[in-house]
Design an enzyme around this catalytic site. Structure first.
Site, PDB file in Angstrom:
ATOM      1  N   SER A  20      66.461  15.388  11.625  1.00 32.33           N
ATOM      2  CA  SER A  20      66.923  16.944  12.247  1.00 32.33           C
ATOM      3  C   SER A  20      66.778  17.400  13.443  1.00 32.33           C
ATOM      4  CB  SER A  20      65.363  17.830  11.555  1.00 32.33           C
ATOM      5  OG  SER A  20      65.952  19.345  10.793  1.00 32.33           O
TER       6      SER A  20
ATOM      7  N   TYR B 133      56.870  20.644   9.063  1.00 29.27           N
ATOM      8  CA  TYR B 133      57.526  20.134   8.282  1.00 29.27           C
ATOM      9  C   TYR B 133      58.645  18.954   9.594  1.00 29.27           C
ATOM     10  CZ  TYR B 133      62.676  19.278   7.998  1.00 29.27           C
ATOM     11  OH  TYR B 133      63.677  18.564   7.644  1.00 29.27           O
TER      12      TYR B 133
ATOM     13  N   LYS C 144      59.254  15.529  11.004  1.00 32.60           N
ATOM     14  CA  LYS C 144      60.440  14.845  11.246  1.00 32.60           C
ATOM     15  C   LYS C 144      60.240  13.627  12.638  1.00 32.60           C
ATOM     16  CE  LYS C 144      62.544  15.357   7.438  1.00 32.60           C
ATOM     17  NZ  LYS C 144      63.199  14.315   6.713  1.00 32.60           N
TER      18      LYS C 144
HETATM   19  P1  NAD Z   1      66.261  18.048  -1.337  1.00 34.39           P
HETATM   20  O1  NAD Z   1      64.756  18.873  -1.220  1.00 34.39           O
HETATM   21  O2  NAD Z   1      67.111  18.589  -1.902  1.00 34.39           O
HETATM   22  O3  NAD Z   1      66.034  17.132  -1.354  1.00 34.39           O
HETATM   23  C1  NAD Z   1      64.669  16.035  -1.295  1.00 34.39           C
HETATM   24  C2  NAD Z   1      65.220  15.023  -2.504  1.00 34.39           C
HETATM   25  O4  NAD Z   1      64.058  14.541  -2.445  1.00 34.39           O
HETATM   26  C3  NAD Z   1      64.709  16.142  -3.865  1.00 34.39           C
HETATM   27  O5  NAD Z   1      65.573  15.701  -4.721  1.00 34.39           O
HETATM   28  C4  NAD Z   1      63.161  15.973  -3.861  1.00 34.39           C
HETATM   29  O6  NAD Z   1      63.080  15.478  -5.252  1.00 34.39           O
HETATM   30  C5  NAD Z   1      62.537  14.621  -3.555  1.00 34.39           C
HETATM   31  N1  NAD Z   1      61.537  14.524  -2.614  1.00 34.39           N
HETATM   32  C6  NAD Z   1      60.537  14.714  -1.748  1.00 34.39           C
HETATM   33  N2  NAD Z   1      59.228  13.861  -2.149  1.00 34.39           N
HETATM   34  C7  NAD Z   1      59.467  12.526  -2.940  1.00 34.39           C
HETATM   35  C8  NAD Z   1      58.338  11.881  -3.203  1.00 34.39           C
HETATM   36  N3  NAD Z   1      57.305  11.791  -3.038  1.00 34.39           N
HETATM   37  N4  NAD Z   1      58.934  10.860  -3.888  1.00 34.39           N
HETATM   38  C9  NAD Z   1      60.229  10.914  -3.923  1.00 34.39           C
HETATM   39  N5  NAD Z   1      61.139  11.667  -4.433  1.00 34.39           N
HETATM   40  C10 NAD Z   1      60.897  12.976  -3.132  1.00 34.39           C
HETATM   41  O7  NAD Z   1      66.750  18.235   0.452  1.00 34.39           O
HETATM   42  P2  NAD Z   1      68.126  17.590   1.070  1.00 34.39           P
HETATM   43  O8  NAD Z   1      68.612  18.947   2.280  1.00 34.39           O
HETATM   44  O9  NAD Z   1      69.080  17.364   0.365  1.00 34.39           O
HETATM   45  O10 NAD Z   1      67.093  16.826   2.298  1.00 34.39           O
HETATM   46  C11 NAD Z   1      67.194  15.776   2.839  1.00 34.39           C
HETATM   47  C12 NAD Z   1      66.391  15.466   3.702  1.00 34.39           C
HETATM   48  O11 NAD Z   1      67.562  16.004   4.614  1.00 34.39           O
HETATM   49  C13 NAD Z   1      65.215  16.013   3.643  1.00 34.39           C
HETATM   50  O12 NAD Z   1      64.868  14.664   4.752  1.00 34.39           O
HETATM   51  C14 NAD Z   1      65.350  16.801   4.816  1.00 34.39           C
HETATM   52  O13 NAD Z   1      64.273  16.902   4.838  1.00 34.39           O
HETATM   53  C15 NAD Z   1      66.332  16.428   5.538  1.00 34.39           C
HETATM   54  N6  NAD Z   1      67.092  17.733   6.118  1.00 34.39           N
HETATM   55  C16 NAD Z   1      67.460  18.726   5.503  1.00 34.39           C
HETATM   56  C17 NAD Z   1      67.894  19.524   6.305  1.00 34.39           C
HETATM   57  C18 NAD Z   1      68.956  20.597   4.996  1.00 34.39           C
HETATM   58  O14 NAD Z   1      68.924  21.728   6.100  1.00 34.39           O
HETATM   59  N7  NAD Z   1      68.838  20.275   4.491  1.00 34.39           N
HETATM   60  C19 NAD Z   1      68.409  19.902   8.184  1.00 34.39           C
HETATM   61  C20 NAD Z   1      68.487  18.674   8.481  1.00 34.39           C
HETATM   62  C21 NAD Z   1      66.872  17.666   7.553  1.00 34.39           C
HETATM   63  N1  UFG Z   2      69.474  33.784   8.980  1.00 36.21           N
HETATM   64  C1  UFG Z   2      69.392  35.522   8.540  1.00 36.21           C
HETATM   65  N2  UFG Z   2      68.828  35.643   7.186  1.00 36.21           N
HETATM   66  C2  UFG Z   2      68.815  35.056   6.052  1.00 36.21           C
HETATM   67  C3  UFG Z   2      68.488  33.181   6.182  1.00 36.21           C
HETATM   68  C4  UFG Z   2      69.197  33.434   7.484  1.00 36.21           C
HETATM   69  O1  UFG Z   2      70.187  36.747   9.437  1.00 36.21           O
HETATM   70  O2  UFG Z   2      68.319  36.067   4.960  1.00 36.21           O
HETATM   71  C5  UFG Z   2      69.507  33.679   9.948  1.00 36.21           C
HETATM   72  C6  UFG Z   2      68.746  32.918  11.307  1.00 36.21           C
HETATM   73  O3  UFG Z   2      68.052  34.367  11.483  1.00 36.21           O
HETATM   74  C7  UFG Z   2      69.550  32.379  11.674  1.00 36.21           C
HETATM   75  C8  UFG Z   2      70.808  31.522  10.536  1.00 36.21           C
HETATM   76  O4  UFG Z   2      71.084  32.587   9.610  1.00 36.21           O
HETATM   77  O5  UFG Z   2      69.563  32.592  12.859  1.00 36.21           O
HETATM   78  C9  UFG Z   2      70.295  29.808  10.071  1.00 36.21           C
HETATM   79  O6  UFG Z   2      69.797  29.701   9.484  1.00 36.21           O
HETATM   80  P1  UFG Z   2      69.101  29.093   8.319  1.00 36.21           P
HETATM   81  O7  UFG Z   2      67.352  29.155   8.068  1.00 36.21           O
HETATM   82  O8  UFG Z   2      70.206  28.512   7.808  1.00 36.21           O
HETATM   83  O9  UFG Z   2      69.151  28.069   9.261  1.00 36.21           O
HETATM   84  P2  UFG Z   2      67.658  27.054  10.719  1.00 36.21           P
HETATM   85  O10 UFG Z   2      68.385  27.175  11.330  1.00 36.21           O
HETATM   86  O11 UFG Z   2      66.748  28.096  10.654  1.00 36.21           O
HETATM   87  O12 UFG Z   2      67.361  26.013  10.040  1.00 36.21           O
HETATM   88  C10 UFG Z   2      67.557  24.971   9.031  1.00 36.21           C
HETATM   89  C11 UFG Z   2      66.736  24.791   8.632  1.00 36.21           C
HETATM   90  C12 UFG Z   2      66.008  23.579   8.737  1.00 36.21           C
HETATM   91  C13 UFG Z   2      66.148  22.466   9.838  1.00 36.21           C
HETATM   92  C14 UFG Z   2      67.566  23.310  10.997  1.00 36.21           C
HETATM   93  C15 UFG Z   2      68.317  22.452  11.758  1.00 36.21           C
HETATM   94  O13 UFG Z   2      66.371  25.910   7.089  1.00 36.21           O
HETATM   95  O14 UFG Z   2      64.822  23.037   8.478  1.00 36.21           O
HETATM   96  O15 UFG Z   2      68.535  23.547   9.985  1.00 36.21           O
HETATM   97  O16 UFG Z   2      68.731  21.449  11.153  1.00 36.21           O
HETATM   98  F1  UFG Z   2      65.681  22.334  11.072  1.00 36.21           F
END
Ligand code: NAD
Ligand code: UFG
Length: 338
Positions: free
Chosen positions: A125, A149, A153
């Site tokens: 991330s 969190y 990572k």
């Molecule tokens: P998500 O929650 O939709 O997917 C994660 C999945 O992992 C879920 O289906 C959950 O049920 C499963 N899971 C969690 N713990 C488990 C365990 N112990 N055993 C088996 N399954 C398990 O989230 P996502 O947005 O699809 O994210 C996927 C990956 O990408 C994660 O590692 C997250 O940290 C990373 N990531 C997500 C974002 C984002 O903004 N969505 C940004 C950066 C990194």
């Molecule tokens: N924001 C608002 N109102 C809301 C939600 C968000 O103004 O209700 C703003 C935040 O302040 C930020 C932008 O929208 O400026 C994006 O916010 P998000 O919560 O959508 O995303 P972040 O960048 O804060 O964080 C996300 C994930 C993190 C990850 C990061 C980079 O939640 O886990 O992206 O991948 F680390």
């Protein structure tokens, strides 16, 4: 056809990646404990691409069963998505996050070693970059996380790097996602957060559908174009393409690597709101609110390494992200229970 194990396989990003993998001739096997997803996504994937991927209900912490799965399914590579991912919740429940994400990774790596699986693609991330790093972030910028969190990572990356130093068989791709949004253009699958969404796009979607009255814009006094936070949004289908390119690169025998997956284009909160309104015809009422604790002004990728190494660049626009997110939300107001 290669068997690719997707841990967290029914989650948001994994499910979209599974579609692209199937379309590119791979055989994804989805493994999940459904802590944050539903098995109901699997028939939707089948409807989109005409093939039902195998689904295994399992917790990644169960190393013995995981090893068995890898052996019996003759797994070629693992894409390790499974993690808990809510930043705020991680502050309240650090033990659960370190256990699930860090011990979970150790379990996956132990199972891979026992089953002789040599390739891992990791969901990392943009949150791993230190506040001292200057956007757009290059991969060699300093790392430091300010939430449990984010710390998981950083630790997960470090663990894989350390093991790969001593285990010549292990090769990895570390993918640092920026802000994944959007949905498959079919409108059949997308993101459905539990409870009140933390992230901007799902919140906008819920305002648009009438489930929330207005959006709180967390701060308009940052040093950005319009004072609101700027992010590097990436369409989840572009992210899916990035995984397939990364996997192909590893499977060709190339060395391990770490890359950003982002566009390099900053989009402010208000720009995203306006684009969403323009594309969907919905009005998004908003109020300016104080800054959210822990937020940074700008998160932006330098996407050059992914381009040079993998030939990856984003293809979908911010308008595509909004249109696809809205189609999913409109057709499935209650997610997979609709
Ligand atoms: P998500 O929650 O939709 O997917 C994660 C999945 O992992 C879920 O289906 C959950 O049920 C499963 N899971 C969690 N713990 C488990 C365990 N112990 N055993 C088996 N399954 C398990 O989230 P996502 O947005 O699809 O994210 C996927 C990956 O990408 C994660 O590692 C997250 O940290 C990373 N990531 C997500 C974002 C984002 O903004 N969505 C940004 C950066 C990194
Ligand atoms: N924001 C608002 N109102 C809301 C939600 C968000 O103004 O209700 C703003 C935040 O302040 C930020 C932008 O929208 O400026 C994006 O916010 P998000 O919560 O959508 O995303 P972040 O960048 O804060 O964080 C996300 C994930 C993190 C990850 C990061 C980079 O939640 O886990 O992206 O991948 F680390």
């Amino acid at each position: 056809m290669q068997n690719i194990l997707l841990t967290g396989g029914t989650g948001y990003i994994a499910a979209h990646t599974a579609i692209t993998l199937i379309e590119q001739g791979h055989n994804p096997i989805l493994l999940d404990n459904f802590v944050n997803s539903s098995p109901k996504i699997v028939p939707r994937i089948a409807e989109i691409c005409g093939k039902t991927p195998s689904l295994i209900e399992l917790d990644i912490l169960d190393t013995q069963s995981l090893t068995q799965v890898m052996r019996t399914h003759n797994i070629h590579a693992v894409i390790h998505f499974a993690a808990l991912k809510a930043v705020g919740e991680s502050v309240a429940r650090p033990l659960a996050y370190y256990h699930n994400n860090v011990v979970g990774l150790l379990s996956v790596l132990n199972a891979m070693q026992a089953a002789k699986v040599a390739h891992i693609v990791l969901s990392s991330s943009a949150t791993v970059y230190s506040e001292d790093a200057k956007p757009p972030f290059v991969e060699d910028a300093p790392l430091a996380a300010n939430s449990p969190y984010g710390q998981t990572k950083v630790m997960m990356e470090r663990i894989i790097n350390d093991i790969a130093h001593t285990d010549p068989n292990l090769r990895f791709a570390m993918l640092r996602y920026f802000n994944p949004v959007g949905a498959h253009p079919s409108g059949l699958i997308g993101e459905h957060p539990n409870g009140i969404p933390n992230n901007l796009m799902p919140y906008i979607q819920q305002v648009a559908i009438g489930q929330r009255d207005y959006l709180s814009v967390w701060g308009n006094d940052y040093g950005t174009t319009d004072g609101t936070g700027e992010r590097d949004y990436i369409h989840v289908m572009d992210l899916a393409d990035g995984h397939v390119l990364a996997l192909a690169h590893l499977l060709k025998g190339e060395p391990s690597f770490t890359v950003n997956l982002g566009s390099g284009e900053p989009v402010s909160v208000l720009q995203l709101v306006r684009t969403f309104e323009m594309v969907t015809g919905q009005t998004i009422p908003y109020k300016i609110a104080p800054r959210r604790a822990g937020d940074v002004a700008v998160l932006l990728a330098n996407p050059q390494r992914a381009k040079d190494l993998l030939g990856f660049s984003t293809k979908r626009t911010t308008a595509d992200m909004c249109a696809d997110a809205w189609r999913w939300q409109k057709n499935n107001p209650n997610g997979f229970s609709s």
